[in-house]
Motif scaffolding. Structure first.
Motif, PDB file in Angstrom:
ATOM      1  N   LEU A   1     -43.960  46.320  46.904  1.00 25.29           N
ATOM      2  CA  LEU A   1     -43.088  47.076  46.015  1.00 25.29           C
ATOM      3  C   LEU A   1     -41.702  47.130  46.643  1.00 25.29           C
ATOM      4  CD1 LEU A   1     -45.953  49.058  45.997  1.00 25.29           C
ATOM      5  CD2 LEU A   1     -44.570  50.094  44.245  1.00 25.29           C
ATOM      6  N   ILE A   2     -40.718  47.311  45.796  1.00 23.56           N
ATOM      7  CA  ILE A   2     -39.352  47.550  46.281  1.00 23.56           C
ATOM      8  C   ILE A   2     -38.953  48.951  45.825  1.00 23.56           C
ATOM      9  CG2 ILE A   2     -36.917  46.885  46.043  1.00 23.56           C
ATOM     10  CD1 ILE A   2     -38.514  44.813  47.648  1.00 23.56           C
ATOM     11  N   ASP A   3     -38.449  49.721  46.781  1.00 21.39           N
ATOM     12  CA  ASP A   3     -37.979  51.061  46.452  1.00 21.39           C
ATOM     13  C   ASP A   3     -36.458  51.103  46.634  1.00 21.39           C
ATOM     14  OD1 ASP A   3     -38.715  53.922  45.872  1.00 21.39           O
ATOM     15  OD2 ASP A   3     -37.644  54.232  47.756  1.00 21.39           O
ATOM     16  N   ILE A   4     -35.776  51.752  45.694  1.00 18.09           N
ATOM     17  CA  ILE A   4     -34.314  51.842  45.783  1.00 18.09           C
ATOM     18  C   ILE A   4     -33.928  53.248  46.253  1.00 18.09           C
ATOM     19  CG2 ILE A   4     -32.139  51.673  44.512  1.00 18.09           C
ATOM     20  CD1 ILE A   4     -33.503  49.813  42.537  1.00 18.09           C
ATOM     21  N   ASN A   5     -33.028  53.291  47.233  1.00 23.02           N
ATOM     22  CA  ASN A   5     -32.625  54.574  47.805  1.00 23.02           C
ATOM     23  C   ASN A   5     -31.439  55.171  47.044  1.00 23.02           C
ATOM     24  OD1 ASN A   5     -31.194  56.497  49.440  1.00 23.02           O
ATOM     25  ND2 ASN A   5     -32.409  55.849  51.182  1.00 23.02           N
ATOM     26  N   PHE A   6     -31.707  56.278  46.338  1.00 26.94           N
ATOM     27  CA  PHE A   6     -30.634  57.050  45.700  1.00 26.94           C
ATOM     28  C   PHE A   6     -30.586  58.451  46.321  1.00 26.94           C
ATOM     29  CE2 PHE A   6     -31.013  54.729  41.310  1.00 26.94           C
ATOM     30  CZ  PHE A   6     -30.294  53.659  41.815  1.00 26.94           C
ATOM     31  N   LYS A  33     -19.844  54.523  51.324  1.00 23.93           N
ATOM     32  CA  LYS A  33     -19.884  53.163  50.773  1.00 23.93           C
ATOM     33  C   LYS A  33     -20.430  53.179  49.347  1.00 23.93           C
ATOM     34  CE  LYS A  33     -20.878  50.958  55.194  1.00 23.93           C
ATOM     35  NZ  LYS A  33     -22.047  50.601  55.988  1.00 23.93           N
ATOM     36  N   LEU A  34     -20.567  54.383  48.793  1.00 23.71           N
ATOM     37  CA  LEU A  34     -21.107  54.588  47.441  1.00 23.71           C
ATOM     38  C   LEU A  34     -22.565  54.165  47.326  1.00 23.71           C
ATOM     39  CD1 LEU A  34     -18.051  53.501  45.260  1.00 23.71           C
ATOM     40  CD2 LEU A  34     -18.670  55.786  46.051  1.00 23.71           C
ATOM     41  N   CYS A  35     -23.285  54.279  48.437  1.00 24.95           N
ATOM     42  CA  CYS A  35     -24.726  53.972  48.416  1.00 24.95           C
ATOM     43  C   CYS A  35     -25.513  55.288  48.514  1.00 24.95           C
ATOM     44  CB  CYS A  35     -25.103  53.087  49.598  1.00 24.95           C
ATOM     45  SG  CYS A  35     -24.198  51.538  49.635  1.00 24.95           S
ATOM     46  N   GLY A  36     -26.846  55.169  48.521  1.00 28.44           N
ATOM     47  CA  GLY A  36     -27.706  56.346  48.678  1.00 28.44           C
ATOM     48  C   GLY A  36     -27.447  57.365  47.587  1.00 28.44           C
ATOM     49  N   ASP A  90     -22.949  58.154  39.856  1.00 27.98           N
ATOM     50  CA  ASP A  90     -22.496  57.018  39.052  1.00 27.98           C
ATOM     51  C   ASP A  90     -23.708  56.393  38.353  1.00 27.98           C
ATOM     52  OD1 ASP A  90     -21.416  54.729  37.966  1.00 27.98           O
ATOM     53  OD2 ASP A  90     -20.209  54.246  39.726  1.00 27.98           O
ATOM     54  N   GLU A  91     -24.091  57.029  37.245  1.00 30.73           N
ATOM     55  CA  GLU A  91     -25.323  56.618  36.560  1.00 30.73           C
ATOM     56  C   GLU A  91     -25.226  55.183  36.036  1.00 30.73           C
ATOM     57  OE1 GLU A  91     -26.112  59.670  33.673  1.00 30.73           O
ATOM     58  OE2 GLU A  91     -26.452  61.204  35.216  1.00 30.73           O
ATOM     59  N   CYS A  92     -24.003  54.755  35.654  1.00 31.43           N
ATOM     60  CA  CYS A  92     -23.842  53.383  35.121  1.00 31.43           C
ATOM     61  C   CYS A  92     -24.118  52.352  36.204  1.00 31.43           C
ATOM     62  CB  CYS A  92     -22.426  53.170  34.596  1.00 31.43           C
ATOM     63  SG  CYS A  92     -22.190  53.974  33.050  1.00 31.43           S
ATOM     64  N   LEU A  93     -23.513  52.551  37.375  1.00 34.51           N
ATOM     65  CA  LEU A  93     -23.743  51.604  38.475  1.00 34.51           C
ATOM     66  C   LEU A  93     -25.215  51.661  38.907  1.00 34.51           C
ATOM     67  CD1 LEU A  93     -22.808  49.539  40.514  1.00 34.51           C
ATOM     68  CD2 LEU A  93     -21.970  51.402  41.980  1.00 34.51           C
ATOM     69  N   ALA A  94     -25.756  52.872  38.964  1.00 37.79           N
ATOM     70  CA  ALA A  94     -27.171  53.018  39.346  1.00 37.79           C
ATOM     71  C   ALA A  94     -28.047  52.205  38.382  1.00 37.79           C
ATOM     72  CB  ALA A  94     -27.574  54.488  39.340  1.00 37.79           C
ATOM     73  N   ALA A  95     -27.727  52.290  37.101  1.00 43.49           N
ATOM     74  CA  ALA A  95     -28.517  51.559  36.099  1.00 43.49           C
ATOM     75  C   ALA A  95     -28.398  50.050  36.313  1.00 43.49           C
ATOM     76  CB  ALA A  95     -28.056  51.931  34.689  1.00 43.49           C
ATOM     77  N   ARG A  96     -27.190  49.582  36.619  1.00 43.25           N
ATOM     78  CA  ARG A  96     -27.009  48.134  36.835  1.00 43.25           C
ATOM     79  C   ARG A  96     -27.792  47.673  38.063  1.00 43.25           C
ATOM     80  NH1 ARG A  96     -21.313  47.674  37.746  1.00 43.25           N
ATOM     81  NH2 ARG A  96     -21.795  45.546  38.317  1.00 43.25           N
ATOM     82  N   LYS A 127     -34.834  59.274  33.576  1.00 43.72           N
ATOM     83  CA  LYS A 127     -34.928  58.671  32.236  1.00 43.72           C
ATOM     84  C   LYS A 127     -34.260  57.288  32.236  1.00 43.72           C
ATOM     85  CE  LYS A 127     -36.065  59.136  27.966  1.00 43.72           C
ATOM     86  NZ  LYS A 127     -37.413  58.600  27.998  1.00 43.72           N
ATOM     87  N   ILE A 128     -33.093  57.220  32.853  1.00 39.88           N
ATOM     88  CA  ILE A 128     -32.389  55.929  32.942  1.00 39.88           C
ATOM     89  C   ILE A 128     -33.256  54.936  33.720  1.00 39.88           C
ATOM     90  CG2 ILE A 128     -30.367  54.751  33.919  1.00 39.88           C
ATOM     91  CD1 ILE A 128     -28.829  57.445  33.466  1.00 39.88           C
ATOM     92  N   ALA A 129     -33.845  55.438  34.807  1.00 37.54           N
ATOM     93  CA  ALA A 129     -34.703  54.580  35.635  1.00 37.54           C
ATOM     94  C   ALA A 129     -35.853  54.017  34.805  1.00 37.54           C
ATOM     95  CB  ALA A 129     -35.236  55.372  36.825  1.00 37.54           C
ATOM     96  N   GLU A 130     -36.470  54.880  34.036  1.00 41.11           N
ATOM     97  CA  GLU A 130     -37.587  54.438  33.199  1.00 41.11           C
ATOM     98  C   GLU A 130     -37.122  53.362  32.214  1.00 41.11           C
ATOM     99  OE1 GLU A 130     -41.170  56.812  31.141  1.00 41.11           O
ATOM    100  OE2 GLU A 130     -39.216  57.355  30.366  1.00 41.11           O
TER     101      GLU A 130
END
Ligand SMILES: Cc1cc2nc3c(=O)[nH]c(=O)nc-3n(C[C@H](O)[C@H](O)[C@H](O)COP(=O)(O)O)c2cc1C
Length: 351
Positions: free
Chosen positions: A120-125, A135-138, A144-150, A183-186
């Motif tokens: 599995l790959i897990d994304i760190n938010f 660096k706009l990570c984590g 930034d929901e738009c970038l997170a979605a991309r 919800k966006i993640a789903e």
């Protein structure tokens, strides 16, 4: 057992299926990954390395997560940033956690890690530390929901394995957007969301707000995992009851107690707290963990890295202060092992 032949089952703490096997396949939630019990080891930088994950896996864990790996570092120096394929294969199924803010880089890093055996790959938010959020990570991505979605879309498309996300409740009290992010993640095809029940601005202060995870649970159909301040089997049950989450993720509670997740799984299944290992077993665990750290990092680095683990193991045991005080400055691993053997044989442990 090949990944393709694995069945899927997630059980709730009271023994009922939260998601039936059919549901899991139909919703493609976590693909064909076997999750016997929804009790997961959290990703913890500097702690949940291969030696520790293996100790935890020995007793049992629904899933273990790697420490956060920087996606750009993965693609630039892929040999040093990721472990050998055999490492991941031996731990199967394990999740590799990636951090980054560039969708194409995250996608490529996911591909590389999957090629090396990540199930599995897990994304760190969720990471709150300054050098990451600058660096706009984590956790900065929760703003930034738009970038997170991309990022999520690109990673899901590239990974060919289930992709999960770990987030916080939000950036701060005024911006608790975890339900919206989930919800966006789903919608982006993410298979599971874990929520560390604090905001970014809380870092690790205050107490985890398990109740707040309920809104996340109610906003999506994919599994939601509650995380934060779960230190005992009873905490795990309460966190699930209060949040309505499908499972728990445990980090600091497992320090020096790699058997804790097993105890949690037993308690959620049976309602009975199983005993911690006897002292002679703990002695073997400490010795094996120590040797495994030395093998993994080499003696020089290993001796230093192992100290915190020895501190945690011994901190849970009676009469261990003096031995730890001596060990913490020792450089020779054989001398450390001798001291430990002396402690466990001395009867000072009260066993
Ligand atoms: C030293 C340290 C390092 C951490 N590293 C990570 C990490 O690499 N990725 C991540 O998602 N969370 C990381 N976390 C957060 C944990 O995964 C977890 O969310 C947090 O510790 C709350 O859970 P706990 O109370 O069970 O420890 C870290 C926490 C600590 C204390």
């Amino acid at each position: 057992m090949s990944p393709d032949t694995l069945a899927v089952s997630i059980f709730s703490w009271h023994g009922h299926r939260v998601l039936s096997r059919g549901d899991m396949y139909k919703k493609n939630l976590i693909g064909k990954i076997l999750i016997d019990d929804p009790v997961f080891l959290a990703p913890i930088m500097g702690v949940t390395d291969l030696p520790f994950r293996r100790m935890v896996k020995r007793y049992g864990a629904g899933l273990v997560f790697s420490e956060m790996i920087a996606s750009r570092q993965t693609i630039e120096k892929c040999h040093s940033a990721i472990k050998a394929r055999e490492d991941y294969a031996e731990e199967f199924p394990m999740a590799v956690q990636l951090a980054g803010c560039e969708p194409d880089v995250m996608a490529e890093a996911a591909r590389i890690n999957v090629d090396h055996g990540a199930a599995l790959i897990d994304i760190n938010f969720g990471c709150p530390i300054k050098r990451v959020v600058h660096k706009l990570c984590g956790s900065a991505l929760m703003k930034d929901e738009c970038l997170a979605a991309r990022i999520m879309e690109a990673t899901v498309k590239a990974a060919k394995v289930p992709v999960t996300v770990k987030m916080r409740l939000g950036w701060d009290e005024a911006h608790r957007n975890a339900p919206a992010m989930a919800k966006i993640a789903e919608e982006c095809g993410i298979g599971m969301v874990t929520v560390h029940a604090r905001t970014r601005n809380q870092r690790f202060n205050g107490t985890a707000d398990w109740e707040a995870v309920r809104a996340v649970r109610d906003s999506v159909k994919i599994p939601v995992i509650v995380n934060g301040d779960i230190l005992t089997p009873q905490d795990a049950k309460r966190a699930m009851e209060i949040s309505g989450a499908d499972g728990v993720m445990i980090g600091r509670g497992a320090y020096g107690r790699p058997w804790l997740l097993r105890q949690v799984m037993d308690y959620l299944r049976s309602g009975a707290v199983t005993a911690a290992p006897e002292m002679d077993e703990i002695s073997r665990i400490v010795r094996e963990h120590y040797d495994s750290i030395l093998r993994h990092y080499g003696e020089y680095q290993g001796v230093a890295i192992a100290r915190k683990h020895l501190c945690w193991y011994l901190g849970n045991l009676p009469g261990s202060c003096a031995v730890y005080t001596e060990i913490k400055t020792m450089q020779d691993p054989e001398a450390v092992k001798e001291k430990l053997a002396g402690y466990f044989a001395s009867g000072k442990t009260g066993f």
